[in-house]
Design a protein around this motif. Structure first.
Motif, PDB file in Angstrom:
ATOM      1  N   GLN A  64       0.837  -1.196   0.000  1.00 45.66           N
ATOM      2  CA  GLN A  64       0.000   0.000   0.000  1.00 45.66           C
ATOM      3  C   GLN A  64       0.869   1.241   0.000  1.00 45.66           C
ATOM      4  O   GLN A  64       1.487   1.586   0.992  1.00 45.66           O
ATOM      5  CB  GLN A  64      -0.917   0.012   1.237  1.00 45.66           C
ATOM      6  N   ALA A  65       0.975   1.904  -1.152  1.00 43.88           N
ATOM      7  CA  ALA A  65       1.771   3.126  -1.235  1.00 43.88           C
ATOM      8  C   ALA A  65       0.900   4.320  -0.947  1.00 43.88           C
ATOM      9  O   ALA A  65      -0.163   4.482  -1.521  1.00 43.88           O
ATOM     10  CB  ALA A  65       2.398   3.249  -2.622  1.00 43.88           C
ATOM     11  N   GLU A  66       1.373   5.165  -0.035  1.00 43.95           N
ATOM     12  CA  GLU A  66       0.627   6.371   0.286  1.00 43.95           C
ATOM     13  C   GLU A  66       0.976   7.465  -0.696  1.00 43.95           C
ATOM     14  O   GLU A  66       1.939   7.393  -1.437  1.00 43.95           O
ATOM     15  CB  GLU A  66       0.968   6.803   1.715  1.00 43.95           C
ATOM     16  N   GLY A  67       0.201   8.520  -0.689  1.00 39.75           N
ATOM     17  CA  GLY A  67       0.456   9.633  -1.586  1.00 39.75           C
ATOM     18  C   GLY A  67      -0.652   9.755  -2.606  1.00 39.75           C
ATOM     19  O   GLY A  67      -1.579   8.958  -2.652  1.00 39.75           O
ATOM     20  N   ILE A  68      -0.543  10.766  -3.430  1.00 43.48           N
ATOM     21  CA  ILE A  68      -1.569  11.029  -4.419  1.00 43.48           C
ATOM     22  C   ILE A  68      -1.181  10.376  -5.731  1.00 43.48           C
ATOM     23  O   ILE A  68      -0.112  10.631  -6.280  1.00 43.48           O
ATOM     24  CB  ILE A  68      -1.750  12.546  -4.628  1.00 43.48           C
ATOM     25  N   HIS A  69      -2.033   9.505  -6.250  1.00 46.21           N
ATOM     26  CA  HIS A  69      -1.830   8.855  -7.525  1.00 46.21           C
ATOM     27  C   HIS A  69      -2.988   9.206  -8.449  1.00 46.21           C
ATOM     28  O   HIS A  69      -4.110   9.388  -7.997  1.00 46.21           O
ATOM     29  CB  HIS A  69      -1.783   7.325  -7.380  1.00 46.21           C
ATOM     30  N   PHE A  70      -2.722   9.288  -9.730  1.00 46.84           N
ATOM     31  CA  PHE A  70      -3.823   9.286 -10.680  1.00 46.84           C
ATOM     32  C   PHE A  70      -3.466   8.290 -11.766  1.00 46.84           C
ATOM     33  O   PHE A  70      -2.304   8.050 -12.058  1.00 46.84           O
ATOM     34  CB  PHE A  70      -4.105  10.680 -11.267  1.00 46.84           C
ATOM     35  N   SER A  71      -4.451   7.658 -12.328  1.00 49.15           N
ATOM     36  CA  SER A  71      -4.160   6.530 -13.199  1.00 49.15           C
ATOM     37  C   SER A  71      -5.042   6.524 -14.428  1.00 49.15           C
ATOM     38  O   SER A  71      -6.129   7.102 -14.445  1.00 49.15           O
ATOM     39  CB  SER A  71      -4.334   5.211 -12.438  1.00 49.15           C
ATOM     40  N   LEU A  72      -4.509   5.864 -15.449  1.00 44.01           N
ATOM     41  CA  LEU A  72      -5.243   5.637 -16.677  1.00 44.01           C
ATOM     42  C   LEU A  72      -5.097   4.164 -17.021  1.00 44.01           C
ATOM     43  O   LEU A  72      -4.060   3.747 -17.549  1.00 44.01           O
ATOM     44  CB  LEU A  72      -4.678   6.504 -17.813  1.00 44.01           C
ATOM     45  N   PRO A  73      -6.059   3.321 -16.657  1.00 43.45           N
ATOM     46  CA  PRO A  73      -5.917   1.891 -16.915  1.00 43.45           C
ATOM     47  C   PRO A  73      -6.092   1.576 -18.394  1.00 43.45           C
ATOM     48  O   PRO A  73      -6.819   2.249 -19.104  1.00 43.45           O
ATOM     49  CB  PRO A  73      -7.042   1.270 -16.080  1.00 43.45           C
ATOM     50  N   VAL A  92      -2.942  -3.848 -17.315  1.00 43.56           N
ATOM     51  CA  VAL A  92      -1.746  -3.105 -16.940  1.00 43.56           C
ATOM     52  C   VAL A  92      -2.197  -1.709 -16.585  1.00 43.56           C
ATOM     53  O   VAL A  92      -2.802  -1.018 -17.399  1.00 43.56           O
ATOM     54  CB  VAL A  92      -0.715  -3.060 -18.085  1.00 43.56           C
ATOM     55  N   LYS A  93      -1.927  -1.297 -15.381  1.00 38.98           N
ATOM     56  CA  LYS A  93      -2.380   0.007 -14.898  1.00 38.98           C
ATOM     57  C   LYS A  93      -1.181   0.937 -14.766  1.00 38.98           C
ATOM     58  O   LYS A  93      -0.175   0.587 -14.148  1.00 38.98           O
ATOM     59  CB  LYS A  93      -3.083  -0.150 -13.543  1.00 38.98           C
ATOM     60  N   ILE A  94      -1.295   2.111 -15.340  1.00 38.30           N
ATOM     61  CA  ILE A  94      -0.230   3.108 -15.246  1.00 38.30           C
ATOM     62  C   ILE A  94      -0.669   4.212 -14.296  1.00 38.30           C
ATOM     63  O   ILE A  94      -1.769   4.766 -14.436  1.00 38.30           O
ATOM     64  CB  ILE A  94       0.100   3.704 -16.625  1.00 38.30           C
ATOM     65  N   GLU A  95       0.197   4.510 -13.333  1.00 39.06           N
ATOM     66  CA  GLU A  95      -0.085   5.557 -12.363  1.00 39.06           C
ATOM     67  C   GLU A  95       1.050   6.565 -12.349  1.00 39.06           C
ATOM     68  O   GLU A  95       2.180   6.251 -12.723  1.00 39.06           O
ATOM     69  CB  GLU A  95      -0.228   4.963 -10.953  1.00 39.06           C
ATOM     70  N   ALA A  96       0.747   7.762 -11.913  1.00 32.15           N
ATOM     71  CA  ALA A  96       1.774   8.778 -11.691  1.00 32.15           C
ATOM     72  C   ALA A  96       1.819   9.091 -10.210  1.00 32.15           C
ATOM     73  O   ALA A  96       0.784   9.290  -9.576  1.00 32.15           O
ATOM     74  CB  ALA A  96       1.460  10.036 -12.482  1.00 32.15           C
ATOM     75  N   THR A 146       1.090  -3.034 -12.168  1.00 30.62           N
ATOM     76  CA  THR A 146       0.992  -1.596 -11.964  1.00 30.62           C
ATOM     77  C   THR A 146       2.326  -0.935 -12.277  1.00 30.62           C
ATOM     78  O   THR A 146       3.354  -1.312 -11.722  1.00 30.62           O
ATOM     79  CB  THR A 146       0.597  -1.266 -10.511  1.00 30.62           C
ATOM     80  N   ILE A 147       2.306   0.028 -13.178  1.00 25.24           N
ATOM     81  CA  ILE A 147       3.489   0.809 -13.515  1.00 25.24           C
ATOM     82  C   ILE A 147       3.328   2.192 -12.902  1.00 25.24           C
ATOM     83  O   ILE A 147       2.369   2.898 -13.209  1.00 25.24           O
ATOM     84  CB  ILE A 147       3.672   0.924 -15.037  1.00 25.24           C
TER      85      ILE A 147
END
Length: 460
Positions: free
Chosen positions: A52-61, A68-72, A111-112
């Motif tokens: 479980q990584a904390e912080g703000i992520h936004f993603s475009l699956p 394959v899910k890409i997050e920033a 997850t990338i």
């Protein structure tokens, strides 16, 4: 490609691998300052891992069969960058390439996570459970990190699509392996991942540039062989985990996988993976190849030693000349101050340089030319002398150069540039194309060199 003119194309330094029951392998890969200076000797130790990584992520699956899910993570990664990585994965077809190579597909989401700067990279690694010290070290120079099914990609360490194509395919190979194999030696794991990273890179890179990258990586290991520092494959994992690696073991592991493919075919990797899913690594290897890992390592090491002792047999260059270029092509072999000149003619032509430095071509000969570049050991130059001097960037164009390095009997394209009246190195390029003349292939004349047949495995 090495030298001052070319940026690093890829990074293959190992820093370690660890396992736990719930997360699988930890893989992190160092980026060197240049291709000619790769491999950092560091170990990544594993603290308690949290998925479980904390912080703000936004993603475009998006989907390639499995999800394959890409997050920033963090700041500075726009949604356009996520879309770009998505499009690059589509362009390279990474997931399908990996599936066809391993014979298994990812059975749950990979997850990338993209990060833009070292601070965010370090924070993300710590939130994945990496110790503060290791996270700090990794954030400085690693170009990829995989834990289980999570991949972290520092964009600032992968500035080009060629870099990204390699590291994304490499790390996703680890993900696929992690989801299917609970126990795999480092040399098999990294060897497969590097092979596939190179495979992804090859999909989009200039062929001559790619072949040169391959040969330069192989040269790194041949130098290790010549210095009598090569360690057995069977000892690689322990050395990496103990932090005692003395060179870039991943390159050795990659060549070992190439050797297997050369002798047993690419499909043998799928057979090995099937056995690894249910058997211990030694038994899986024996059931696949009919020999022990130790016996294979002895054969592989013998081949490397043979290659390290092979002298250069010369090379043949395939050159494409555009009708727009009028002038001469001058080939200056290594250790010679005089070049052999030929009149340029449009079309595809061949230049041959023998081991003794003789030059032949299917172009009209035009005598010899004393070069302004001094005789250089291990470096050959292909110079372009235009019939009429033009103007580039407001300056008179004098000539253009393409540099080819020769090491361990292997010819590798280094860089190209134009020479202007007040700028002796204008527009340096890692692509072998200048003034309408392109080197389209370099064939080493060394049929008995085992390293060349190993590298051909990337064409399997």
């Amino acid at each position: 490609m090495g030298g001052l003119l070319a940026a690093s194309v890829m990074a293959l330094g190992v820093i370690g691998q660890a396992w736990d029951d719930s997360h699988g392998a930890l893989g992190a890969h160092r980026q060197a300052a240049s291709v000619s200076n790769r491999g950092k000797q560091e170990k990544a130790s594993l603290a308690s891992m949290s998925s479980q990584a904390e912080g703000i992520h936004f993603s475009l699956p998006f989907f390639f069969g499995p999800q394959v899910k890409i997050e920033a993570f963090g700041s500075g990664v726009p949604s356009s960058e996520i879309t770009h990585v998505q499009n690059l994965l589509n362009r390279v077809n990474s997931i399908q390439r990996i599936r066809e190579f391993l014979g298994v597909r990812m059975n749950h989401t990979a997850t990338i996570v993209l990060v833009k700067n070292a601070a965010d990279y370090q924070t993300e690694l710590r939130q994945l459970g990496v110790s503060a010290g290791d996270a700090s070290s990794l954030s400085e120079d690693s170009n990829g990190f995989t834990l289980g099914s999570t991949v972290v990609i520092p964009l600032f360490q992968n500035p080009t699509d060629v870099d990204l194509a390699n590291v994304l395919t490499h790390e996703l190979t680890h993900v696929d392996i992690n989801q299917h194999i609970a126990n795999i030696p480092s040399w098999m794991n990294e060897g497969m991942a590097v092979y596939m990273g190179m495979n992804g890179q090859k999909a989009i890179e200039n062929p001559v540039d790619f072949a040169s990258d391959e040969k330069q990586d192989a040269e790194d290991i041949l130098q290790v062989v010549q210095s009598n520092q090569l360690v057995p494959l069977t000892g690689s994992e322990a050395a990496i985990l103990s932090g005692q690696e003395t060179y870039d073991y991943e390159l050795q592991d990659w060549l070992a996988v190439c050797y297997l493919i050369e002798h047993y075919g690419k499909s043998s990797i799928q057979t090995l993976v099937r056995h690894l899913e249910s058997e211990n690594p030694n038994q899986a290897f024996y059931d696949t190849y009919g020999e022990t890992v130790s016996a294979f390592n002895a054969q592989f090491t013998k081949a490397l030693k043979q290659s390290a002792s092979v002298s250069s047999g010369g090379a043949q260059l395939e050159i494409s000349i555009s009708p727009s270029y009028r002038g001469e092509i001058v080939v200056q072999p290594a250790n010679q101050a005089v070049g052999r000149a030929f009149k340029a003619e449009p079309g595809t032509h061949h230049l041959t340089v023998t081991a003794s430095g003789q030059v032949q071509a299917d172009l009209p000969p035009d005598g010899t030319r004393k070069s302004a570049i001094p005789a250089t050991p291990g470096t050959m130059y292909v110079s372009l002398l235009p019939q009429r001097f033009g103007t580039v960037a407001g300056q008179r164009l004098l000539d253009a150069q393409m540099e080819i390095q020769i090491q361990n009997g292997l010819y590798t394209f280094e860089n190209a540039w134009e020479e202007l009246e007040n700028n002796p190195m204008y527009n340096p390029s890692s692509v072998p194309d200048v003034l309408g003349v392109a080197i389209t292939a370099i064939h080493d004349e060394a049929p008995d060199d085992p390293i060349l047949t190993m590298l051909n495995a990337e064409n399997a």
